[in-house]
Design an enzyme around this catalytic site. Structure first.
Site, PDB file in Angstrom:
ATOM      1  N   ARG A   1      -5.386   9.182   3.829  1.00  0.00           N
ATOM      2  CA  ARG A   1      -3.980   9.625   3.808  1.00  0.00           C
ATOM      3  C   ARG A   1      -3.880  11.154   3.860  1.00  0.00           C
ATOM      4  NH1 ARG A   1      -0.369   5.646   3.270  1.00  0.00           N
ATOM      5  NH2 ARG A   1      -0.898   3.732   2.172  1.00  0.00           N
ATOM      6  N   ASP A   2      -4.949  11.826   4.287  1.00  0.00           N
ATOM      7  CA  ASP A   2      -4.957  13.292   4.296  1.00  0.00           C
ATOM      8  C   ASP A   2      -4.033  13.883   5.364  1.00  0.00           C
ATOM      9  OD1 ASP A   2      -6.909  14.169   2.279  1.00  0.00           O
ATOM     10  OD2 ASP A   2      -8.230  12.834   3.420  1.00  0.00           O
TER      11      ASP A   2
ATOM     12  N   ILE B   1       2.402  -2.071   8.060  1.00  0.00           N
ATOM     13  CA  ILE B   1       2.910  -3.396   7.640  1.00  0.00           C
ATOM     14  C   ILE B   1       4.369  -3.269   7.175  1.00  0.00           C
ATOM     15  CG2 ILE B   1       0.618  -4.198   6.938  1.00  0.00           C
ATOM     16  CD1 ILE B   1       1.659  -3.904   3.976  1.00  0.00           C
ATOM     17  N   ASP B   2       4.847  -2.033   6.963  1.00  0.00           N
ATOM     18  CA  ASP B   2       6.208  -1.837   6.435  1.00  0.00           C
ATOM     19  C   ASP B   2       7.291  -1.974   7.517  1.00  0.00           C
ATOM     20  OD1 ASP B   2       4.774  -1.202   4.166  1.00  0.00           O
ATOM     21  OD2 ASP B   2       4.993   0.961   4.413  1.00  0.00           O
TER      22      ASP B   2
ATOM     23  N   GLY C   1       5.886  -2.923   1.245  1.00  0.00           N
ATOM     24  CA  GLY C   1       6.938  -2.493   2.172  1.00  0.00           C
ATOM     25  C   GLY C   1       7.428  -1.090   1.927  1.00  0.00           C
ATOM     26  N   HIS C   2       6.861  -0.437   0.877  1.00  0.00           N
ATOM     27  CA  HIS C   2       7.250   0.936   0.536  1.00  0.00           C
ATOM     28  C   HIS C   2       8.752   0.969   0.274  1.00  0.00           C
ATOM     29  CE1 HIS C   2       7.007   5.486   1.281  1.00  0.00           C
ATOM     30  NE2 HIS C   2       6.473   5.199   0.109  1.00  0.00           N
TER      31      HIS C   2
ATOM     32  N   GLU D   1       8.516  -4.231  -3.237  1.00  0.00           N
ATOM     33  CA  GLU D   1       8.000  -3.296  -4.248  1.00  0.00           C
ATOM     34  C   GLU D   1       8.955  -2.127  -4.502  1.00  0.00           C
ATOM     35  OE1 GLU D   1       4.377  -1.351  -3.022  1.00  0.00           O
ATOM     36  OE2 GLU D   1       5.137  -0.958  -1.012  1.00  0.00           O
TER      37      GLU D   1
ATOM     38  N   VAL E   1      -3.794  -7.597  -0.400  1.00  0.00           N
ATOM     39  CA  VAL E   1      -4.125  -8.821   0.362  1.00  0.00           C
ATOM     40  C   VAL E   1      -3.328  -8.832   1.671  1.00  0.00           C
ATOM     41  CG1 VAL E   1      -3.721 -11.323   0.340  1.00  0.00           C
ATOM     42  CG2 VAL E   1      -4.766 -10.213  -1.628  1.00  0.00           C
ATOM     43  N   GLN E   2      -2.107  -8.279   1.600  1.00  0.00           N
ATOM     44  CA  GLN E   2      -1.225  -8.277   2.787  1.00  0.00           C
ATOM     45  C   GLN E   2      -1.747  -7.386   3.902  1.00  0.00           C
ATOM     46  OE1 GLN E   2       3.139  -8.171   0.965  1.00  0.00           O
ATOM     47  NE2 GLN E   2       1.619  -7.242  -0.362  1.00  0.00           N
TER      48      GLN E   2
HETATM   49  O1  F6P Z   1       2.455   1.788   4.021  1.00  0.00           O
HETATM   50  C1  F6P Z   1       1.694   0.661   3.824  1.00  0.00           C
HETATM   51  C2  F6P Z   1       1.572   0.335   2.354  1.00  0.00           C
HETATM   52  O2  F6P Z   1       0.804  -0.834   2.223  1.00  0.00           O
HETATM   53  C3  F6P Z   1       2.896   0.198   1.611  1.00  0.00           C
HETATM   54  O3  F6P Z   1       3.509  -1.039   1.821  1.00  0.00           O
HETATM   55  C4  F6P Z   1       2.453   0.447   0.193  1.00  0.00           C
HETATM   56  O4  F6P Z   1       3.519   0.956  -0.569  1.00  0.00           O
HETATM   57  C5  F6P Z   1       1.367   1.473   0.358  1.00  0.00           C
HETATM   58  O5  F6P Z   1       0.911   1.378   1.678  1.00  0.00           O
HETATM   59  C6  F6P Z   1       0.185   1.311  -0.565  1.00  0.00           C
HETATM   60  O6  F6P Z   1      -0.667   2.385  -0.365  1.00  0.00           O
HETATM   61  P1  F6P Z   1      -2.173   2.503  -0.895  1.00  0.00           P
HETATM   62  O7  F6P Z   1      -3.026   1.605  -0.064  1.00  0.00           O
HETATM   63  O8  F6P Z   1      -2.509   3.923  -0.704  1.00  0.00           O
HETATM   64  O9  F6P Z   1      -2.161   2.042  -2.301  1.00  0.00           O
END
Ligand code: F6P
Length: 378
Positions: free
Chosen positions: A79-80, A140-141, A184-185, A236, A303-304
């Protein structure tokens, strides 16, 4: 024989959270670029960090063979951000180094596979570093603008739907309520899509702040009508009406704080935000208190994002990837390859980066959910 191409060498990286379909997209770009246009492809490892640290591998036909169905990404991801990268205990602006590395490798365009953050980082490299870029919408969002769909979404929705299906049978046997938390952020696409497909009785998404009393009443009404189980699919990022007001106030405060900082005025350096209990367990506890009915919680989490992509995602990734190669060959840079109806089309990157696509309140999925009697919490 390779067709004429305006591009001779590209870089490709995957950035942000991984998802099923990344390898299928890498393969789509690479197969078409290599065999149709004779373009050399350099894989960058671990997203923008790999570019700053000059960690690469050459992607030839052999390297991308047999990866169509594999989950994750053969390139690794992070995520950098190029302009704010933790390096040896400090946060560094690595933009110039990243661009220099790309240029030294002979990269004429950097293809970035990612979601919202990646679109912004790619735009930054282009605008601030003068490096040509191209993006493919991955998440996935499903929250990227100017594309009908992002890749990874269909697979995640399939996994979440299967989970809801499985919760149904055990909920029925035990006459329980099941809260299922879906990723889904800050967008409700995944919870809404899987909730409708899985027949959830209540679906809570960030776009519709929920009234707990209305949710409890809906669940009790189901009981009174003889239905002894219920499924609650919750995104979430979902918020109660009170939390939505508090969050809006918090955002306003943060904005003011930033403005004050810009004007050089003093303000607390470490403003403490609201500490929140995990969404699903808090909701389950509250629902159990209000209804007196036994509740269990499932949080689907990562898992998603794991495992093999669905056929729909494999097809989408292959279409997007090969279209990207076609655009590269014609020298069409600084665009995202999006989906519009039946076609994959270039969209200027400035129209995409920095924007987020949430579920509009008049979206057909919202109408559909309401018409089948699903409670959306309002
Ligand atoms: O953006 C994809 C996602 O899976 C979101 O749905 C979730 O909020 C976030 O990434 C989780 O991020 P990480 O894998 O850094 O915990």
């Amino acid at each position: 024989m390779a067709q004429q191409s305006k591009t001779q060498c590209i870089g490709i990286l995957t950035s942000g959270g991984d998802c099923p379909g990344l390898n299928a997209a890498i393969r789509g770009v690479a197969k078409a670029a290599l065999s149709k246009y004779g373009i050399k492809i350099i894989g960058i490892l671990d997203g923008f960090r790999g570019l700053a640290e000059n960690r690469t591998l050459v992607l030839d036909d052999y390297a991308v063979s047999g990866i169509l169905t594999h989950g994750g990404t053969i390139l690794g991801t992070s995520r950098d951000k190029p302009h704010k990268m933790p390096m040896g205990g400090k946060i560094m602006d690595m933009t110039a180094v990243a661009v220099q590395n790309a240029k030294r490798l002979g990269i004429e365009c950097l293809v970035c596979l990612g979601g919202g953050g990646t679109q912004k980082n790619a735009l930054h490299l282009w605008k601030e570093g003068g490096l040509n870029v191209m993006t493919l919408p991955k998440t996935i969002d499903n929250d990227v603008v100017h594309t009908d769909i992002t890749f990874g979404f269909d697979t995640a929705m399939t996994i979440a739907t299967e989970a809801i299906d499985r919760l149904h049978t055990t909920a029925t046997s035990h006459h329980r309520m099941m809260v299922c938390e879906v990723m889904g952020h800050n967008a409700g696409w995944l919870a809404l899509g899987a909730g409708i497909a899985g027949g959830a009785d209540v679906i809570l998404i960030p776009e519709i702040p929920y009234d707990l009393a209305a949710v409890a009443e809906h669940l009790l009404e189901r009981r009174r009508s003889g239905k002894r189980f219920s499924i609650i699919a919750v995104a979430e990022g979902a918020l109660s009406q009170e939390e939505a007001v508090a969050a809006a106030r918090e955002r306003e405060k943060k904005k003011e704080h930033k403005q004050k900082q810009r004007r050089g005025k003093n303000s607390p350096a470490n403003a403490v935000g609201i500490v929140r209990e995990p969404m699903a367990s808090r909701l389950a506890r509250q629902i159990q208190q209000l209804t007196g009915i036994e509740v269990r919680v499932t949080s689907l989490g990562h898992v998603q994002r794991g495992g093999i992509p669905t056929p729909a995602d494999r097809l989408l990734c292959s279409r997007l990837g090969t279209k990207a190669a076609e655009l590269l060959a014609s020298g069409n840079y600084n665009v995202m390859v999006g989906v519009k109806g039946e076609a994959c089309v270039p969209v200027p990157l400035e129209k995409v980066a920095g924007y987020i696509k949430t579920v509009s309140l008049d979206h057909e999925w919202i109408r559909t959910a309401r018409l089948v009697g699903t409670c959306l919490g309002d």
